[in-house]
Design a protein around this motif. Structure first.
Motif, mmCIF file in Angstrom:
data_model
loop_
_atom_site.group_PDB
_atom_site.id
_atom_site.type_symbol
_atom_site.label_atom_id
_atom_site.label_comp_id
_atom_site.label_asym_id
_atom_site.label_seq_id
_atom_site.Cartn_x
_atom_site.Cartn_y
_atom_site.Cartn_z
ATOM 1 N N MET A 142 0.741 -1.003 -0.007
ATOM 2 C CA MET A 142 0.001 -0.083 -0.144
ATOM 3 C C MET A 142 0.802 1.179 0.013
ATOM 4 S SD MET A 142 -3.259 -0.340 2.408
ATOM 5 C CE MET A 142 -3.081 -2.137 2.145
ATOM 6 N N ALA A 184 -9.285 -6.558 11.403
ATOM 7 C CA ALA A 184 -9.760 -6.209 10.111
ATOM 8 C C ALA A 184 -10.452 -4.973 10.151
ATOM 9 C CB ALA A 184 -10.922 -7.553 9.663
ATOM 10 N N VAL A 185 -11.317 -4.780 11.048
ATOM 11 C CA VAL A 185 -11.893 -3.356 11.170
ATOM 12 C C VAL A 185 -10.779 -2.419 11.187
ATOM 13 C CG1 VAL A 185 -13.545 -1.762 12.309
ATOM 14 C CG2 VAL A 185 -13.874 -4.421 12.455
ATOM 15 N N SER A 194 -8.203 -2.498 9.856
ATOM 16 C CA SER A 194 -7.457 -2.425 8.379
ATOM 17 C C SER A 194 -8.295 -1.331 7.584
ATOM 18 C CB SER A 194 -7.358 -3.688 7.745
ATOM 19 O OG SER A 194 -6.509 -4.781 8.669
ATOM 20 N N GLY A 195 -9.567 -1.549 7.606
ATOM 21 C CA GLY A 195 -10.644 -1.045 6.877
ATOM 22 C C GLY A 195 -10.479 0.538 7.468
ATOM 23 N N VAL A 196 -10.421 1.025 8.694
ATOM 24 C CA VAL A 196 -10.383 2.377 9.001
ATOM 25 C C VAL A 196 -9.102 2.825 8.412
ATOM 26 C CG1 VAL A 196 -10.011 3.670 10.947
ATOM 27 C CG2 VAL A 196 -11.948 1.796 11.105
ATOM 28 N N ALA A 247 -7.364 1.961 5.998
ATOM 29 C CA ALA A 247 -7.365 2.034 4.268
ATOM 30 C C ALA A 247 -8.057 3.278 3.794
ATOM 31 C CB ALA A 247 -7.807 0.685 3.873
ATOM 32 N N ALA A 248 -9.187 3.370 4.554
ATOM 33 C CA ALA A 248 -10.075 4.480 4.312
ATOM 34 C C ALA A 248 -9.440 5.578 4.656
ATOM 35 C CB ALA A 248 -11.524 4.450 5.321
ATOM 36 N N TYR A 249 -8.634 5.936 5.803
ATOM 37 C CA TYR A 249 -7.873 7.207 6.062
ATOM 38 C C TYR A 249 -6.716 7.404 4.652
ATOM 39 C CZ TYR A 249 -10.089 9.321 9.770
ATOM 40 O OH TYR A 249 -11.102 9.938 10.333
ATOM 41 N N GLN A 250 -6.049 6.300 4.274
ATOM 42 C CA GLN A 250 -4.980 6.530 3.452
ATOM 43 C C GLN A 250 -5.866 7.272 2.269
ATOM 44 O OE1 GLN A 250 -1.950 5.923 3.402
ATOM 45 N NE2 GLN A 250 -1.757 4.541 5.268
ATOM 46 N N ALA A 259 -7.466 -12.181 12.204
ATOM 47 C CA ALA A 259 -7.621 -10.921 11.697
ATOM 48 C C ALA A 259 -6.549 -9.977 12.176
ATOM 49 C CB ALA A 259 -8.859 -10.177 12.519
ATOM 50 N N MET A 260 -5.831 -10.342 13.264
ATOM 51 C CA MET A 260 -4.747 -9.507 13.723
ATOM 52 C C MET A 260 -3.651 -9.939 12.642
ATOM 53 S SD MET A 260 -1.576 -10.232 15.238
ATOM 54 C CE MET A 260 -1.620 -11.532 16.357
ATOM 55 N N GLY A 302 -3.767 -10.822 9.489
ATOM 56 C CA GLY A 302 -4.181 -10.205 8.128
ATOM 57 C C GLY A 302 -3.605 -8.776 8.398
ATOM 58 N N ARG A 309 -0.730 -7.347 5.844
ATOM 59 C CA ARG A 309 -0.822 -6.436 5.001
ATOM 60 C C ARG A 309 -0.038 -4.894 5.152
ATOM 61 N NH1 ARG A 309 -6.390 -8.730 5.312
ATOM 62 N NH2 ARG A 309 -6.529 -7.007 7.000
ATOM 63 N N HIS A 327 -0.928 -2.529 7.199
ATOM 64 C CA HIS A 327 -1.607 -1.315 7.506
ATOM 65 C C HIS A 327 -0.864 -0.667 8.683
ATOM 66 C CE1 HIS A 327 -5.061 -2.337 5.452
ATOM 67 N NE2 HIS A 327 -4.981 -3.659 5.961
ATOM 68 N N VAL A 359 -12.453 1.954 -0.826
ATOM 69 C CA VAL A 359 -11.862 0.952 -0.396
ATOM 70 C C VAL A 359 -12.493 -0.158 -0.704
ATOM 71 C CG1 VAL A 359 -11.211 -0.360 1.867
ATOM 72 C CG2 VAL A 359 -11.292 2.158 1.896
ATOM 73 N N GLU A 395 -8.372 -11.664 4.426
ATOM 74 C CA GLU A 395 -7.798 -13.046 5.044
ATOM 75 C C GLU A 395 -9.207 -13.741 4.972
ATOM 76 O OE1 GLU A 395 -7.825 -10.630 6.840
ATOM 77 O OE2 GLU A 395 -8.428 -10.929 8.706
ATOM 78 N N ALA A 403 -15.670 -6.839 7.708
ATOM 79 C CA ALA A 403 -15.321 -6.033 8.827
ATOM 80 C C ALA A 403 -14.358 -4.992 8.182
ATOM 81 C CB ALA A 403 -14.383 -7.073 9.644
ATOM 82 N N ILE A 404 -13.467 -5.242 7.137
ATOM 83 C CA ILE A 404 -12.839 -4.012 6.697
ATOM 84 C C ILE A 404 -13.738 -3.337 5.932
ATOM 85 C CG2 ILE A 404 -11.107 -3.796 4.651
ATOM 86 C CD1 ILE A 404 -9.942 -6.376 5.372
ATOM 87 N N ALA A 462 -14.055 0.583 7.093
ATOM 88 C CA ALA A 462 -13.860 1.640 6.138
ATOM 89 C C ALA A 462 -15.222 2.616 6.105
ATOM 90 C CB ALA A 462 -13.335 1.220 4.731
ATOM 91 N N ALA A 469 -15.141 5.074 8.838
ATOM 92 C CA ALA A 469 -14.220 6.271 8.874
ATOM 93 C C ALA A 469 -14.582 6.915 7.834
ATOM 94 C CB ALA A 469 -12.753 5.302 8.484
ATOM 95 N N ALA A 529 -15.387 6.381 4.284
ATOM 96 C CA ALA A 529 -14.884 5.860 2.760
ATOM 97 C C ALA A 529 -16.038 4.868 2.370
ATOM 98 C CB ALA A 529 -13.566 5.137 2.781
#
Lengths: 116, 326, 397
Positions: B1, B87-88, B90-92, B94-97, B128-129, B131, B135, B137, C24, C57, C64-65, C69, C72, C74
């Motif tokens: 990323m 995972a959550v 990671s989503g947060v 990725a969103a901020y990126q 999830a940890m 992952g 990745r 993050h 995302v 994964e 969840a991702i 997102a 947050a 997105a």
């Protein structure tokens, strides 16, 4: 066909209202909705004369109930939230803290704004 | 990323006096008296400051902290399932990126922090940890370890020590020692299998300034980081509420817990005692070990001895684990 | 002149997501939806789409991702098929209860056992009570359009719900059809940028999802219930707007085919509706007054529209593509909804259901003809002999 409504608009009493998506505003300095001072059976009492500001009470308190008043140069205790675990008494560098029974009126009992 | 976004740089704290007086994990939560994980939350929050987003998987630090539609978190915080905190997060992240890249969010990347219990980190939350660590993050995963599923009533977790009396490993005639298995080594699982991770540390409530600095170091590293924090639990381990720090210190003095940092392959150890106290002294402080016989304690001591062979000594390559018996 | 392309459903979904400017994307491979993510990964790799592409994964992590997102701020996109859909089950309710409108593209697939790649609606239909908006597309064109439409509906402040944007595995996901590509400017006009009222933002701190009093449990569920009560009006509004901007002719809930003087209709959702249209044409040539009603949204279920529309006919046959073992009608899921919707209607039609196409079996013209025989008889007598017919294995079909 019958024109029955499946549901009218709901009315939820205020005390059961949940904000959208259960998102609540973050607290700022304290969470007044969860007063825990009434958990105590014993409370820490500080001898300011003896205190050398080691700050162990501040740093080790899980309930963030000790703070340094920078101007007065002394420790301030938060009676509303201290649960009386007495970690501060155990960890004090100079033994300036003592445990006092919560019902011991001589040292002054703590009265909460409202009973919980 | 792509990691082009601007990140924060948190200063090192030199002494207790320099620890911020402001609370971001504010008083007003339903955790037990003398709660180790609550103290951990407070110290971590002091380290991160308000420009942060915390993810809280189900566990003590969800249920006891946010009871009855109130919460003690002064920064944005979100509950995640016990299974999916990594995972959550990671989503947060990725969103901020993408939001920062597109100019939709103007600030620096917030500190994204997961506060996972031992179960939510390396048992049911392991996938999830892992992952998130794999990745790359830019987030910090903290595993506050109270060595059990405490929220549900002190059931055994993979971090419960050998011999612990938990409500799923009660000692009895057929199984006199209670828990018969030895715990996982969480930081080594992260170090051993996640090339994107550049910083892993262990920390103890007995050394709060060290803990705060490790959190800040972890946050300053761009990419995923992991900190394993020893959090004695008066209710679950059965000791008096004012003994939390004493128990944490004894864990280090007996070698039950080792404070170390791992930075891109290099280990440094902190608070190593000159001479280790027998583990029996640590076990004596907690009712959960009170049923053990000398034979069981000897087994525990042998486990500790093997674990302690590496710390503080030059380790021959390619052995990089402090748990590796040489 | 709008650009026309020849696309399978997977590619159509991917282009729809790209046109929606998803930010995302989170993937995990499982057939047949994988094609969507393969297409999107190319768009991201080539720099044609500025989005974070996160390899989850597993499906549980994917959802969840995606909702992380969405929380947050997105626009998040994910997808799955079959057992992947059911593996992620835990994450559906937190996403809808938290009011996090991410989208999950589904190319459906039979659940195990045994391993079967074929299309079947049971995977997502099993998740219909999780508070997600949900419906099936019939063609690649409808897949692309639905992808954009669902974001607009789900992100509407009156709705704020995640969406299952479904298509039949293979029959739609892998069979190309003509797709009129919308202009980016049209999509931008139709779909405003995503904004969540309670995004995780350090400048406006909130706590998202604290524990509640048990007594507040009904209240939080009422919130989602209310959102679903409010959604149909939003859908009507959105579809009208879509038709205007893109020059299409979608009905919000029920797409009727040759129903004007029909005695009976097939009630159906998804890709098999295409075969049903041909079957209706052939039956009409033979003088049989057959028609078809296609369901576009199964959640929210358009109760009033179904009652009003289906009460015009003498018999209705729900063409089921999912299982509900031991359910009230001992077969699939649609008939439960249809019979409930028709309960208060005066002179309701005779309603039965047909289990067909499970595991990806082709629902052939012949199967529709045998269903038609049952329905014609029911239309004549006003009665059904069975509530469910396992097509090809049951008497009379």
């Amino acid at each position: 066909m019958s024109k029955k409504k499946y549901c009218e608009k709901f009315s939820v009493p205020e005390h059961l209202t949940v904000p959208l998506g259960a998102c609540i505003p973050a607290p700022v300095k304290e969470q007044r909705a969860m007063i825990t001072g009434n958990w105590r059976t014993e409370r820490p009492v500080i001898d300011h004369e003896k205190c050398n500001l080691c700050l162990n009470c501040f740093i080790f308190c899980p309930d963030s109930s000790w703070h340094l008043d920078e101007e007065e140069e002394k420790m301030v205790w938060n009676a509303d939230f201290c649960k009386g675990c007495l970690l501060c008494v155990a960890e004090c560098d100079v033994d300036c803290l003592d445990a006092e029974n919560e019902l011991n009126f001589k040292g002054g009992v703590v009265r909460l704004d409202k009973p919980y | 990323m792509a990691k082009a976004v601007e990140t924060q740089n948190l200063e090192r704290v030199k002494s207790v006096r320099r620890v911020p007086q402001e609370e971001y994990y504010v008083p007003g939560h339903r955790t037990c008296q003398g709660c180790g994980p609550a103290l951990c939350y407070k110290l971590v929050s002091k380290a991160t400051g308000p420009d942060s987003i915390f993810l809280g998987p189900t566990g003590c630090m969800y249920v006891a902290n946010t009871s009855y539609l109130c919460s003690p978190f002064a920064y944005p915080w979100m509950h995640t399932q016990i299974t999916n905190a990594g995972a959550v997060a990671s989503g947060v992240e990725a969103a901020y990126q993408v939001l920062i890249r597109k100019g939709k969010y103007k600030g620096k990347l917030p500190n994204i922090v997961v506060m996972g219990g031992d179960g939510g980190s390396i048992d049911i939350g392991l996938q999830a940890m892992s992952g998130m660590m794999y990745r790359g993050h830019d987030a910090l995963f903290i595993m506050y370890d109270n060595e059990s599923y405490a929220n549900t009533g002190i059931q055994t977790s993979p971090m419960s020590p050998y011999g612990a009396n938990t409500t799923f490993t009660p000692p009895g005639k057929a199984i006199p020692e209670g828990k018969v298995l030895f715990p996982k080594d969480a930081p080594q699982m992260v170090i051993g299998g996640h090339p994107a991770v550049k910083y892993v540390a262990t920390a103890s409530l007995a050394y709060p300034v060290d803990l705060i600095n490790k959190v800040r170091k972890g946050l300053n590293v761009v990419g995923p980081t992991f900190i394993h924090i020893h959090c004695p639990c008066p209710k679950g381990w059965l000791f008096d509420a004012d003994k939390t720090i004493e128990v944490a210190k004894l864990a280090i003095e007996t070698g039950m817990w080792v404070n170390y940092e791992w930075e891109e392959g290099e280990y440094t150890y902190q608070h190593t005692p000159k001479e280790y106290t027998p583990v029996k002294e640590y076990m004596k402080t907690q009712e959960r070990f009170s049923h053990l016989t000398d034979e069981h304690i000897a087994k525990m001591q042998a486990f500790i001895d093997a674990k302690l062979k590496a710390p503080g000594k030059p380790v021959p390559l390619p052995v990089t684990s402090p748990r590796e018996s040489v | 002149m709008a650009k026309e392309m020849f696309l399978a459903g997977c590619s159509a979904a991917a282009y729809g997501a790209a046109l929606a400017r998803v930010e995302v994307i989170t993937s995990f491979p499982i057939r047949p939806y994988t094609g969507i993510m393969m297409e999107l990964s190319k768009l991201v790799a080539n720099g044609e789409l500025d989005a974070e592409f996160v390899h989850g994964e597993g499906e549980h992590a994917q959802v969840a991702i995606a909702y992380g997102a969405a929380a947050a701020g997105a626009r998040a996109y994910t997808g799955s098929s079959g057992v992947g859909v059911t593996y992620a089950m835990e994450c559906y309710s937190p996403a809808s209860g938290g009011r996090l409108p991410c989208q999950m593209a589904i190319a459906d697939r039979a659940l195990d056992p045994p391993g079967d790649f074929g299309s079947e609606h049971t995977d997502v239909m099993s998740c219909r009570d999780q508070g997600w908006i949900m419906g099936w597309a019939e063609t690649p064109q409808e897949v692309l359009d639905n992808t954009i439409i669902y974001y607009r509906i789900g992100e509407d402040p009156r709705v704020l719900l995640p969406q299952f944007c479904c298509q039949d595995g293979y029959f739609v996901s892998h069979i190309p059809g003509k797709v009129v590509m919308p202009e980016q400017s049209q999509v931008d006009e139709f779909l405003p940028p995503y904004k969540h009222p309670h995004a995780l933002d350090p400048t406006k701190p909130i706590s998202h999802g604290p524990q509640i009093y048990p007594d507040q449990g009904p209240a939080i569920n009422l919130q989602r219930a209310q959102a679903f009560l409010d959604t149909p009006a939003v859908i009507e509004e959105v579809i009208e707007d879509f038709n205007k901007i893109f020059g299409r002719d979608y009905k919000p809930f029920l797409d009727e085919y040759r129903t004007d003087d029909a005695d009976f209709v097939f009630f159906i959702q998804g890709g098999h509706a295409r075969t049903a249209r041909f079957a209706v044409n052939h039956l009409r040539e033979k003088g049989v007054k057959a028609g078809m009603v296609k369901l576009r949204f199964v959640r929210p279920f358009p109760t009033e529209a179904v009652a009003e529309t289906l009460s015009k006919f003498k018999a209705v046959g729900c063409v089921e593509n999912s299982t509900s073992y031991g359910g009230a009608m001992k077969g699939g899921n649609l008939i439960h909804e249809v019979r409930s919707a028709l309960y208060d209607v005066d002179n309701p039609p005779a309603v039965t259901s047909f289990m067909s196409g499970l595991g990806g079996e082709v629902v052939s013209l012949e199967e529709f003809y045998s269903m038609a025989k049952v329905l014609a008889e029911a239309a004549k007598t006003g009665k059904v002999e069975q509530y469910v017919y396992w097509v090809g294995f049951d008497k009379g079909v």
